[in-house]
Design a protein around this motif. Structure first.
Motif, PDB file in Angstrom:
ATOM      1  N   HIS A   1      68.353 -15.636  77.118  1.00 58.93           N
ATOM      2  CA  HIS A   1      69.659 -16.004  76.557  1.00 58.93           C
ATOM      3  C   HIS A   1      70.108 -17.358  77.100  1.00 58.93           C
ATOM      4  CE1 HIS A   1      70.989 -13.784  80.257  1.00 58.93           C
ATOM      5  NE2 HIS A   1      71.958 -14.678  80.289  1.00 58.93           N
ATOM      6  N   VAL A   2      71.106 -17.919  76.408  1.00 56.37           N
ATOM      7  CA  VAL A   2      71.790 -19.111  76.907  1.00 56.37           C
ATOM      8  C   VAL A   2      73.235 -18.715  77.175  1.00 56.37           C
ATOM      9  CG1 VAL A   2      70.312 -20.791  75.739  1.00 56.37           C
ATOM     10  CG2 VAL A   2      72.343 -19.912  74.564  1.00 56.37           C
ATOM     11  N   CYS A   3      73.843 -19.347  78.156  1.00 55.67           N
ATOM     12  CA  CYS A   3      75.225 -19.022  78.516  1.00 55.67           C
ATOM     13  C   CYS A   3      76.094 -20.274  78.436  1.00 55.67           C
ATOM     14  CB  CYS A   3      75.292 -18.438  79.928  1.00 55.67           C
ATOM     15  SG  CYS A   3      76.982 -18.106  80.469  1.00 55.67           S
ATOM     16  N   TYR A   4      77.097 -20.179  77.568  1.00 59.25           N
ATOM     17  CA  TYR A   4      78.053 -21.270  77.409  1.00 59.25           C
ATOM     18  C   TYR A   4      79.364 -20.902  78.087  1.00 59.25           C
ATOM     19  CZ  TYR A   4      74.830 -22.430  73.596  1.00 59.25           C
ATOM     20  OH  TYR A   4      73.709 -22.710  72.858  1.00 59.25           O
ATOM     21  N   GLU A   5      80.004 -21.904  78.646  1.00 55.43           N
ATOM     22  CA  GLU A   5      81.296 -21.672  79.292  1.00 55.43           C
ATOM     23  C   GLU A   5      82.432 -21.756  78.275  1.00 55.43           C
ATOM     24  OE1 GLU A   5      81.558 -24.491  82.493  1.00 55.43           O
ATOM     25  OE2 GLU A   5      79.938 -23.515  83.620  1.00 55.43           O
ATOM     26  N   VAL A   6      83.407 -20.864  78.443  1.00 55.28           N
ATOM     27  CA  VAL A   6      84.639 -20.942  77.654  1.00 55.28           C
ATOM     28  C   VAL A   6      85.825 -20.838  78.612  1.00 55.28           C
ATOM     29  CG1 VAL A   6      83.646 -19.994  75.527  1.00 55.28           C
ATOM     30  CG2 VAL A   6      84.676 -18.448  77.197  1.00 55.28           C
ATOM     31  N   GLU A   7      86.947 -21.377  78.176  1.00 54.91           N
ATOM     32  CA  GLU A   7      88.131 -21.335  79.042  1.00 54.91           C
ATOM     33  C   GLU A   7      88.847 -20.000  78.955  1.00 54.91           C
ATOM     34  OE1 GLU A   7      90.807 -24.608  78.454  1.00 54.91           O
ATOM     35  OE2 GLU A   7      89.222 -26.061  78.929  1.00 54.91           O
TER      36      GLU A   7
ATOM     37  N   GLY B   1      83.290 -13.390  61.765  1.00 61.09           N
ATOM     38  CA  GLY B   1      82.210 -12.491  61.401  1.00 61.09           C
ATOM     39  C   GLY B   1      81.106 -12.343  62.426  1.00 61.09           C
ATOM     40  N   ALA B   2      81.234 -12.972  63.582  1.00 66.52           N
ATOM     41  CA  ALA B   2      80.199 -12.820  64.607  1.00 66.52           C
ATOM     42  C   ALA B   2      80.351 -11.459  65.284  1.00 66.52           C
ATOM     43  CB  ALA B   2      80.309 -13.942  65.642  1.00 66.52           C
ATOM     44  N   ARG B   3      79.218 -10.875  65.630  1.00 68.26           N
ATOM     45  CA  ARG B   3      79.242  -9.563  66.271  1.00 68.26           C
ATOM     46  C   ARG B   3      79.150  -9.713  67.779  1.00 68.26           C
ATOM     47  NH1 ARG B   3      74.416  -7.193  62.797  1.00 68.26           N
ATOM     48  NH2 ARG B   3      74.028  -9.437  62.677  1.00 68.26           N
ATOM     49  N   VAL B   4      80.064  -9.037  68.476  1.00 61.30           N
ATOM     50  CA  VAL B   4      80.056  -9.009  69.938  1.00 61.30           C
ATOM     51  C   VAL B   4      79.331  -7.737  70.353  1.00 61.30           C
ATOM     52  CG1 VAL B   4      81.507  -8.913  72.000  1.00 61.30           C
ATOM     53  CG2 VAL B   4      82.213 -10.293  70.024  1.00 61.30           C
TER      54      VAL B   4
ATOM     55  N   LEU C   1      80.723 -12.033  77.823  1.00 61.51           N
ATOM     56  CA  LEU C   1      80.451 -11.297  76.581  1.00 61.51           C
ATOM     57  C   LEU C   1      79.116 -11.784  76.050  1.00 61.51           C
ATOM     58  CD1 LEU C   1      83.759 -11.637  74.528  1.00 61.51           C
ATOM     59  CD2 LEU C   1      82.836  -9.516  75.470  1.00 61.51           C
ATOM     60  N   PHE C   2      78.451 -10.915  75.290  1.00 61.11           N
ATOM     61  CA  PHE C   2      77.215 -11.323  74.625  1.00 61.11           C
ATOM     62  C   PHE C   2      77.404 -11.222  73.117  1.00 61.11           C
ATOM     63  CE2 PHE C   2      75.634 -10.385  78.843  1.00 61.11           C
ATOM     64  CZ  PHE C   2      74.646 -11.349  79.019  1.00 61.11           C
ATOM     65  N   LEU C   3      76.846 -12.198  72.398  1.00 61.64           N
ATOM     66  CA  LEU C   3      76.951 -12.261  70.938  1.00 61.64           C
ATOM     67  C   LEU C   3      75.605 -11.914  70.323  1.00 61.64           C
ATOM     68  CD1 LEU C   3      78.924 -15.619  70.754  1.00 61.64           C
ATOM     69  CD2 LEU C   3      79.833 -13.268  70.837  1.00 61.64           C
ATOM     70  N   HIS C   4      75.654 -11.239  69.180  1.00 64.15           N
ATOM     71  CA  HIS C   4      74.432 -10.738  68.543  1.00 64.15           C
ATOM     72  C   HIS C   4      73.494 -11.893  68.176  1.00 64.15           C
ATOM     73  CE1 HIS C   4      71.699  -8.378  66.240  1.00 64.15           C
ATOM     74  NE2 HIS C   4      72.409  -7.288  66.432  1.00 64.15           N
ATOM     75  N   PRO C   5      72.222 -11.792  68.609  1.00 64.16           N
ATOM     76  CA  PRO C   5      71.290 -12.897  68.315  1.00 64.16           C
ATOM     77  C   PRO C   5      71.093 -13.142  66.818  1.00 64.16           C
ATOM     78  CG  PRO C   5      70.162 -11.053  69.404  1.00 64.16           C
ATOM     79  CD  PRO C   5      71.621 -10.751  69.453  1.00 64.16           C
ATOM     80  N   LYS C   6      71.227 -12.105  66.000  1.00 59.14           N
ATOM     81  CA  LYS C   6      71.027 -12.307  64.559  1.00 59.14           C
ATOM     82  C   LYS C   6      72.110 -13.219  63.967  1.00 59.14           C
ATOM     83  CE  LYS C   6      68.065  -8.721  62.744  1.00 59.14           C
ATOM     84  NZ  LYS C   6      67.306  -8.484  63.918  1.00 59.14           N
ATOM     85  N   ASP C   7      73.241 -13.320  64.638  1.00 56.30           N
ATOM     86  CA  ASP C   7      74.316 -14.192  64.145  1.00 56.30           C
ATOM     87  C   ASP C   7      74.182 -15.624  64.671  1.00 56.30           C
ATOM     88  OD1 ASP C   7      75.387 -11.992  62.880  1.00 56.30           O
ATOM     89  OD2 ASP C   7      76.753 -11.518  64.539  1.00 56.30           O
TER      90      ASP C   7
ATOM     91  N   ASN D   1      71.064 -17.661  65.107  1.00 60.18           N
ATOM     92  CA  ASN D   1      69.720 -18.263  64.981  1.00 60.18           C
ATOM     93  C   ASN D   1      68.692 -17.623  65.902  1.00 60.18           C
ATOM     94  OD1 ASN D   1      70.748 -20.549  63.219  1.00 60.18           O
ATOM     95  ND2 ASN D   1      71.979 -20.808  65.073  1.00 60.18           N
ATOM     96  N   GLY D   2      68.832 -16.305  66.064  1.00 63.25           N
ATOM     97  CA  GLY D   2      67.833 -15.599  66.845  1.00 63.25           C
ATOM     98  C   GLY D   2      67.966 -15.787  68.343  1.00 63.25           C
ATOM     99  N   THR D   3      69.115 -16.289  68.777  1.00 62.17           N
ATOM    100  CA  THR D   3      69.314 -16.536  70.208  1.00 62.17           C
ATOM    101  C   THR D   3      70.461 -15.679  70.739  1.00 62.17           C
ATOM    102  OG1 THR D   3      68.614 -18.823  69.889  1.00 62.17           O
ATOM    103  CG2 THR D   3      69.767 -18.317  71.938  1.00 62.17           C
ATOM    104  N   LEU D   4      70.173 -14.902  71.766  1.00 59.62           N
ATOM    105  CA  LEU D   4      71.224 -14.160  72.433  1.00 59.62           C
ATOM    106  C   LEU D   4      72.120 -15.158  73.175  1.00 59.62           C
ATOM    107  CD1 LEU D   4      72.440 -11.424  73.361  1.00 59.62           C
ATOM    108  CD2 LEU D   4      70.750 -11.422  75.211  1.00 59.62           C
ATOM    109  N   VAL D   5      73.416 -15.084  72.884  1.00 59.47           N
ATOM    110  CA  VAL D   5      74.377 -16.034  73.467  1.00 59.47           C
ATOM    111  C   VAL D   5      75.321 -15.270  74.386  1.00 59.47           C
ATOM    112  CG1 VAL D   5      76.285 -17.615  72.979  1.00 59.47           C
ATOM    113  CG2 VAL D   5      74.250 -17.631  71.511  1.00 59.47           C
ATOM    114  N   GLU D   6      75.441 -15.745  75.608  1.00 59.70           N
ATOM    115  CA  GLU D   6      76.413 -15.215  76.562  1.00 59.70           C
ATOM    116  C   GLU D   6      77.557 -16.217  76.658  1.00 59.70           C
ATOM    117  OE1 GLU D   6      74.914 -14.982  80.602  1.00 59.70           O
ATOM    118  OE2 GLU D   6      76.489 -13.593  81.209  1.00 59.70           O
ATOM    119  N   LEU D   7      78.767 -15.716  76.675  1.00 64.55           N
ATOM    120  CA  LEU D   7      79.938 -16.555  76.937  1.00 64.55           C
ATOM    121  C   LEU D   7      80.486 -16.155  78.295  1.00 64.55           C
ATOM    122  CD1 LEU D   7      81.795 -16.416  73.496  1.00 64.55           C
ATOM    123  CD2 LEU D   7      80.205 -18.167  74.327  1.00 64.55           C
TER     124      LEU D   7
END
Ligand code: CO
Length: 134
Positions: free
Chosen positions: A79-85, A98-101, A117-123, A125-131
């Motif tokens: 996964h990749v992890c992006y920072e949010v405030e 419409g993104a799935r958490v 939080l993790f976002l569904h990879p299918k939403d 581009n096939g990449t699991l995203v952590e915020l």
């Protein structure tokens, strides 16, 4: 909305071998291996100037990355992890579009003691995203 790249997580079949490779072959600064039982992983943190790499290995029976390594026995980017405030504002904005958490949609305390939080990879581009809220 997203800020810095906090880390890229790589699942590895042999944590100590991967740790030595990042230290000795790539010349990076690496931590000791650390068990995080509540996350089902053992992890090595690789510190780079602009971000971190997390080398992940399954810990325990119900590790979230055990199946990933079964499918990718050589290891791979997990996964990749992006920072949010503001993670709640980020979640609500993503859900409205419409993104799935994953999970129950509520932030959990992640490997760095901060809400994630993790976002569904299918939403994405096939990449699991952590915020991660920083
Ligand atoms: Co992570």
């Amino acid at each position: 909305m997203i800020g810095r790249l906090n880390h890229v997580a790589i699942a590895v079949p042999d944590l100590e071998a991967a740790r030595r490779q990042y230290r000795d072959v790539l010349g990076a600064t690496v931590s000791e291996a650390e068990d995080l039982p509540e996350h089902g992983v053992s992890v090595v943190f690789v510190s780079l100037d602009n971000t971190k790499i997390e080398l992940l290995h399954p810990l325990g029976e119900k590790s979230p990355i055990a199946r990933f390594l079964e499918k990718n026995p050589d290891g791979g980017m997990h996964h990749v992890c992006y920072e949010v405030e503001d993670i709640i504002a980020a979640r609500d904005r993503l859900k409205a579009q419409g993104a799935r958490v994953l999970g129950d949609g509520e932030p959990k305390i992640g490997a760095h003691g901060k809400p994630v939080l993790f976002l569904h990879p299918k939403d994405f581009n096939g990449t699991l995203v952590e915020l991660e809220q920083v």
